[in-house]
Motif scaffolding. Structure first.
Motif, PDB file in Angstrom:
ATOM      1  N   ALA A 152       0.834  -1.205   0.000  1.00  0.00           N
ATOM      2  CA  ALA A 152       0.000   0.000   0.000  1.00  0.00           C
ATOM      3  C   ALA A 152       0.869   1.254   0.000  1.00  0.00           C
ATOM      4  O   ALA A 152       0.633   2.200  -0.765  1.00  0.00           O
ATOM      5  N   ASN A 153       1.899   1.267   0.849  1.00  0.00           N
ATOM      6  CA  ASN A 153       2.787   2.425   0.888  1.00  0.00           C
ATOM      7  C   ASN A 153       3.556   2.582  -0.428  1.00  0.00           C
ATOM      8  O   ASN A 153       3.854   3.704  -0.854  1.00  0.00           O
ATOM      9  N   GLY A 154       3.881   1.460  -1.070  1.00  0.00           N
ATOM     10  CA  GLY A 154       4.549   1.541  -2.361  1.00  0.00           C
ATOM     11  C   GLY A 154       3.676   2.203  -3.413  1.00  0.00           C
ATOM     12  O   GLY A 154       4.142   3.021  -4.214  1.00  0.00           O
ATOM     13  N   LEU A 155       2.379   1.851  -3.414  1.00  0.00           N
ATOM     14  CA  LEU A 155       1.452   2.486  -4.348  1.00  0.00           C
ATOM     15  C   LEU A 155       1.328   3.978  -4.060  1.00  0.00           C
ATOM     16  O   LEU A 155       1.350   4.803  -4.974  1.00  0.00           O
ATOM     17  N   VAL A 156       1.190   4.326  -2.776  1.00  0.00           N
ATOM     18  CA  VAL A 156       1.104   5.740  -2.407  1.00  0.00           C
ATOM     19  C   VAL A 156       2.379   6.474  -2.823  1.00  0.00           C
ATOM     20  O   VAL A 156       2.346   7.564  -3.396  1.00  0.00           O
ATOM     21  N   ALA A 276       8.443   5.367 -10.960  1.00  0.00           N
ATOM     22  CA  ALA A 276       7.137   5.100 -10.346  1.00  0.00           C
ATOM     23  C   ALA A 276       6.841   3.603 -10.326  1.00  0.00           C
ATOM     24  O   ALA A 276       6.392   3.052  -9.312  1.00  0.00           O
ATOM     25  N   LEU A 277       7.069   2.936 -11.435  1.00  0.00           N
ATOM     26  CA  LEU A 277       6.841   1.494 -11.501  1.00  0.00           C
ATOM     27  C   LEU A 277       7.771   0.750 -10.546  1.00  0.00           C
ATOM     28  O   LEU A 277       7.377  -0.223  -9.889  1.00  0.00           O
ATOM     29  N   ALA A 278       9.018   1.222 -10.461  1.00  0.00           N
ATOM     30  CA  ALA A 278       9.977   0.584  -9.561  1.00  0.00           C
ATOM     31  C   ALA A 278       9.576   0.757  -8.104  1.00  0.00           C
ATOM     32  O   ALA A 278       9.784  -0.142  -7.278  1.00  0.00           O
ATOM     33  N   ALA A 279       8.993   1.911  -7.746  1.00  0.00           N
ATOM     34  CA  ALA A 279       8.547   2.135  -6.364  1.00  0.00           C
ATOM     35  C   ALA A 279       7.444   1.156  -5.977  1.00  0.00           C
ATOM     36  O   ALA A 279       7.427   0.624  -4.859  1.00  0.00           O
ATOM     37  N   VAL A 280       6.512   0.906  -6.901  1.00  0.00           N
ATOM     38  CA  VAL A 280       5.455  -0.079  -6.639  1.00  0.00           C
ATOM     39  C   VAL A 280       6.068  -1.470  -6.485  1.00  0.00           C
ATOM     40  O   VAL A 280       5.732  -2.221  -5.555  1.00  0.00           O
ATOM     41  N   ALA A 281       6.982  -1.818  -7.373  1.00  0.00           N
ATOM     42  CA  ALA A 281       7.629  -3.129  -7.290  1.00  0.00           C
ATOM     43  C   ALA A 281       8.420  -3.274  -6.002  1.00  0.00           C
ATOM     44  O   ALA A 281       8.421  -4.346  -5.373  1.00  0.00           O
ATOM     45  N   GLY A 282       9.082  -2.197  -5.569  1.00  0.00           N
ATOM     46  CA  GLY A 282       9.845  -2.248  -4.326  1.00  0.00           C
ATOM     47  C   GLY A 282       8.964  -2.480  -3.114  1.00  0.00           C
ATOM     48  O   GLY A 282       9.330  -3.230  -2.200  1.00  0.00           O
ATOM     49  N   GLY A 283       7.784  -1.852  -3.083  1.00  0.00           N
ATOM     50  CA  GLY A 283       6.853  -2.083  -1.988  1.00  0.00           C
ATOM     51  C   GLY A 283       6.363  -3.517  -1.945  1.00  0.00           C
ATOM     52  O   GLY A 283       6.262  -4.130  -0.876  1.00  0.00           O
ATOM     53  N   ARG A 284       6.073  -4.086  -3.104  1.00  0.00           N
ATOM     54  CA  ARG A 284       5.613  -5.480  -3.155  1.00  0.00           C
ATOM     55  C   ARG A 284       6.718  -6.442  -2.756  1.00  0.00           C
ATOM     56  O   ARG A 284       6.473  -7.430  -2.055  1.00  0.00           O
ATOM     57  N   LEU A 285       7.938  -6.153  -3.183  1.00  0.00           N
ATOM     58  CA  LEU A 285       9.064  -6.991  -2.777  1.00  0.00           C
ATOM     59  C   LEU A 285       9.256  -6.951  -1.264  1.00  0.00           C
ATOM     60  O   LEU A 285       9.534  -7.976  -0.631  1.00  0.00           O
ATOM     61  N   ALA A 286       9.115  -5.759  -0.681  1.00  0.00           N
ATOM     62  CA  ALA A 286       9.285  -5.629   0.761  1.00  0.00           C
ATOM     63  C   ALA A 286       8.253  -6.460   1.515  1.00  0.00           C
ATOM     64  O   ALA A 286       8.560  -7.097   2.525  1.00  0.00           O
ATOM     65  N   THR A 325      17.542   7.083 -16.633  1.00  0.00           N
ATOM     66  CA  THR A 325      16.454   6.131 -16.398  1.00  0.00           C
ATOM     67  C   THR A 325      16.937   4.934 -15.589  1.00  0.00           C
ATOM     68  O   THR A 325      16.242   4.454 -14.689  1.00  0.00           O
ATOM     69  N   LEU A 326      18.140   4.453 -15.893  1.00  0.00           N
ATOM     70  CA  LEU A 326      18.705   3.353 -15.116  1.00  0.00           C
ATOM     71  C   LEU A 326      18.900   3.766 -13.659  1.00  0.00           C
ATOM     72  O   LEU A 326      18.552   3.013 -12.734  1.00  0.00           O
ATOM     73  N   ALA A 327      19.439   4.961 -13.436  1.00  0.00           N
ATOM     74  CA  ALA A 327      19.633   5.455 -12.078  1.00  0.00           C
ATOM     75  C   ALA A 327      18.296   5.597 -11.343  1.00  0.00           C
ATOM     76  O   ALA A 327      18.167   5.244 -10.167  1.00  0.00           O
ATOM     77  N   ALA A 328      17.284   6.106 -12.054  1.00  0.00           N
ATOM     78  CA  ALA A 328      15.968   6.298 -11.443  1.00  0.00           C
ATOM     79  C   ALA A 328      15.320   4.965 -11.092  1.00  0.00           C
ATOM     80  O   ALA A 328      14.628   4.846 -10.076  1.00  0.00           O
ATOM     81  N   ALA A 329      15.534   3.944 -11.909  1.00  0.00           N
ATOM     82  CA  ALA A 329      14.970   2.619 -11.626  1.00  0.00           C
ATOM     83  C   ALA A 329      15.544   2.052 -10.339  1.00  0.00           C
ATOM     84  O   ALA A 329      14.806   1.530  -9.482  1.00  0.00           O
ATOM     85  N   GLY A 330      16.862   2.149 -10.160  1.00  0.00           N
ATOM     86  CA  GLY A 330      17.469   1.652  -8.932  1.00  0.00           C
ATOM     87  C   GLY A 330      16.991   2.409  -7.713  1.00  0.00           C
ATOM     88  O   GLY A 330      16.696   1.818  -6.662  1.00  0.00           O
ATOM     89  N   ALA A 331      16.880   3.725  -7.846  1.00  0.00           N
ATOM     90  CA  ALA A 331      16.428   4.529  -6.717  1.00  0.00           C
ATOM     91  C   ALA A 331      14.967   4.214  -6.362  1.00  0.00           C
ATOM     92  O   ALA A 331      14.621   4.045  -5.192  1.00  0.00           O
ATOM     93  N   GLY A 332      14.112   4.122  -7.373  1.00  0.00           N
ATOM     94  CA  GLY A 332      12.703   3.820  -7.113  1.00  0.00           C
ATOM     95  C   GLY A 332      12.512   2.479  -6.426  1.00  0.00           C
ATOM     96  O   GLY A 332      11.699   2.336  -5.513  1.00  0.00           O
ATOM     97  N   LEU A 333      13.284   1.490  -6.846  1.00  0.00           N
ATOM     98  CA  LEU A 333      13.171   0.159  -6.254  1.00  0.00           C
ATOM     99  C   LEU A 333      13.582   0.162  -4.784  1.00  0.00           C
ATOM    100  O   LEU A 333      13.090  -0.640  -3.993  1.00  0.00           O
ATOM    101  N   SER A 334      14.444   1.075  -4.400  1.00  0.00           N
ATOM    102  CA  SER A 334      14.981   1.097  -3.035  1.00  0.00           C
ATOM    103  C   SER A 334      14.060   1.785  -2.030  1.00  0.00           C
ATOM    104  O   SER A 334      14.223   1.594  -0.816  1.00  0.00           O
ATOM    105  N   PHE A 335      13.131   2.595  -2.501  1.00  0.00           N
ATOM    106  CA  PHE A 335      12.391   3.487  -1.614  1.00  0.00           C
ATOM    107  C   PHE A 335      11.688   2.750  -0.470  1.00  0.00           C
ATOM    108  O   PHE A 335      12.019   2.917   0.705  1.00  0.00           O
ATOM    109  N   MET A 336      10.717   1.927  -0.771  1.00  0.00           N
ATOM    110  CA  MET A 336       9.923   1.305   0.285  1.00  0.00           C
ATOM    111  C   MET A 336      10.696   0.277   1.109  1.00  0.00           C
ATOM    112  O   MET A 336      10.456   0.166   2.321  1.00  0.00           O
ATOM    113  N   PRO A 337      11.624  -0.495   0.542  1.00  0.00           N
ATOM    114  CA  PRO A 337      12.380  -1.426   1.380  1.00  0.00           C
ATOM    115  C   PRO A 337      13.129  -0.765   2.534  1.00  0.00           C
ATOM    116  O   PRO A 337      13.347  -1.396   3.573  1.00  0.00           O
ATOM    117  N   VAL A 338      13.513   0.494   2.389  1.00  0.00           N
ATOM    118  CA  VAL A 338      14.166   1.193   3.512  1.00  0.00           C
ATOM    119  C   VAL A 338      13.247   1.230   4.730  1.00  0.00           C
ATOM    120  O   VAL A 338      13.689   1.100   5.868  1.00  0.00           O
TER     121      VAL A 338
END
Length: 433
Positions: A152-156, A276-286, A325-338
């Motif tokens: 949920a937080n990843g989607l937000v 944005a897509l990476a942030a959602v994926a990061g939340g689901r992975l977490a 774009t590559l840098a943004a993908a890595g950063a987005g994926l990291s957001f929610m797992p922190v």
């Protein structure tokens, strides 16, 4: 005795099935997504306006960076008080009032008649926005189960990356057609409308969510906890990259690559969508990993470092955008797992204070990155300025591997003994399991 970081890292992995969001969670996500979107558009538009503001007030890049950093100074200082206010007065009330007040200061930004007034307004704007993030995370915690929470937080949080699309697509044409001031007036109106929707339609906490106020013992434990500050430092490293890129990429493309403001905004679309897509994926992975942020953050930050280092040496603008774009993908994926381990482990009545501490660390990076990068760009080059961001990615990666990776290790490190923590906070067992 506290569990060592090494022992925590070696604890067995226990994947969990991610739960679907129920109706209450879906409405909560939709409303808070909208509020976060306004929040981030408000602060990103000034990055697009910096060249115009610099010309109007006669500012060099260091001074332009200061106009961004002063917001983040107040924003950082507001994080922990915002969490405490949300824990005491309720997440809905705190988030709503923060949204309304910062919308007023968004409008006042467009009325600033001097650089000094602009700095004052942006500082007060940052203080108002700083109250919101911890309240928003607490609102999600109260309206979701632990198995839904990071998803949920990843989607937000994906709204943050979407704002990087919306801000240039809507803001750049407004700035070009009507001047930079008009953009802030327009966003302020949207902010007031979202405030009304939040007040009217945000559901109440789910049945069983704690309604008690946090005890002073629990808050003191968090503020005095080394492990919580290590998570805050991890978010500092992450946000050094994010706010450095958000602040200076538009100016770099305009000044160094010769792109118009509208073209620079269009160039940022692909990185923003991927983030944005990476942030959602990061939340689901977490959620699926039940924590284990090191498995996501460390490799993702390594990818981000590669992208950042290769951006400014790219021969074409298309190659620059590809590495960005590559840098943004890595950063987005990291957001929610922190946030995953602390937010899954803390009782809901301390979710505001806990998330506020972590976000505080990240927003300090928003103070540092714009000014340091502006100074490096003036004194050396933009290549040196962007290379500086690798320090943040490295810090986040190292801390992701040396912080507790699951609830039991986190609680042990938090207070040495779980019974003492439970006595101070009165959590229900479900939240800590």
């Amino acid at each position: 005795m506290a569990t060592s970081p090494t022992a925590a890292t070696q604890a067995p992995l226990r994947p969990e099935r991610r739960e679907r969001l129920d109706r209450t969670a879906r409405i909560t996500v939709a409303l808070l997504f909208s509020a976060w979107l306004v929040d981030y558009v408000d602060r990103l538009v000034i990055n697009l306006a910096l060249p115009s503001i610099g010309r109007e007030f006669g500012l060099d890049r260091t001074e332009q960076g200061l106009a961004v950093s002063v917001f983040f100074l107040a924003y950082a200082l507001g994080q922990i008080p915002g969490g405490l206010l949300a824990d005491r007065f309720g997440a809905k009330r705190t988030a709503g009032w923060a949204l309304l007040v910062w919308s007023v200061f968004t409008a006042l930004t467009g009325l600033a008649g001097s650089f000094a007034v602009l700095l004052l307004v942006r500082f007060l704007f940052g203080a108002a926005e700083g109250i919101f993030p911890a309240a928003a995370m607490k609102a999600v915690s109260e309206r979701t189960t632990p198995g839904q929470r990071m998803g949920a937080n990843g989607l937000v949080s994906s709204s943050n990356a979407l704002a990087a699309v919306v801000a240039p697509v809507l803001g750049a044409p407004l700035i070009v057609a009507f001047g930079w001031r008009s953009t802030f007036f327009s966003i302020a109106v949207v902010g007031v409308l979202v405030y009304a929707a939040l007040r009217l339609w945000l559901p109440g906490p789910t049945q069983g969510a704690p309604r008690t106020r946090p005890g002073p013992g629990g808050v003191r434990l968090l503020l005095g906890s080394g492990v919580m500050w290590r998570f805050a430092a991890m978010f500092f490293g992450y946000d050094l990259v994010v706010w450095g890129l958000n602040t200076w990429v538009p100016t770099y493309l305009n000044d160094e690559r010769g792109l118009s403001l509208a073209a620079a905004g269009a160039a940022a679309l692909a990185p923003a969508v991927v983030s944005a897509l990476a942030a959602v994926a990061g939340g689901r992975l977490a959620d699926r990993l039940g924590g284990r942020h090191g498995l996501v953050v460390a490799p993702a930050m390594a990818v981000t470092s590669v992208g950042v280092l290769l951006m400014t040496s790219a021969h074409s603008t298309a190659a620059f955008v590809g590495w960005l774009t590559l840098a943004a993908a890595g950063a987005g994926l990291s957001f929610m797992p922190v946030f995953a381990v602390p937010m899954r482990s803390l009782p809901a009545e301390l979710a505001g204070a806990g998330s506020g501490m972590i976000i505080f660390g990240g927003q300090l990076a928003g103070v540092v990155a714009p000014v340091v990068m502006g100074t490096l760009a003036d004194a050396v080059s933009f290549h040196a300025a962007f290379a500086f961001l690798v320090l943040g990615a490295t810090l986040a990666a190292v801390l992701s591997l040396t912080t507790p990776q699951h609830t039991e290790a986190f609680l042990a490190a938090l207070h040495h003994r779980r019974p003492a923590f439970a006595a101070a906070t009165h959590p229900n067992d479900k939240e800590l399991s």
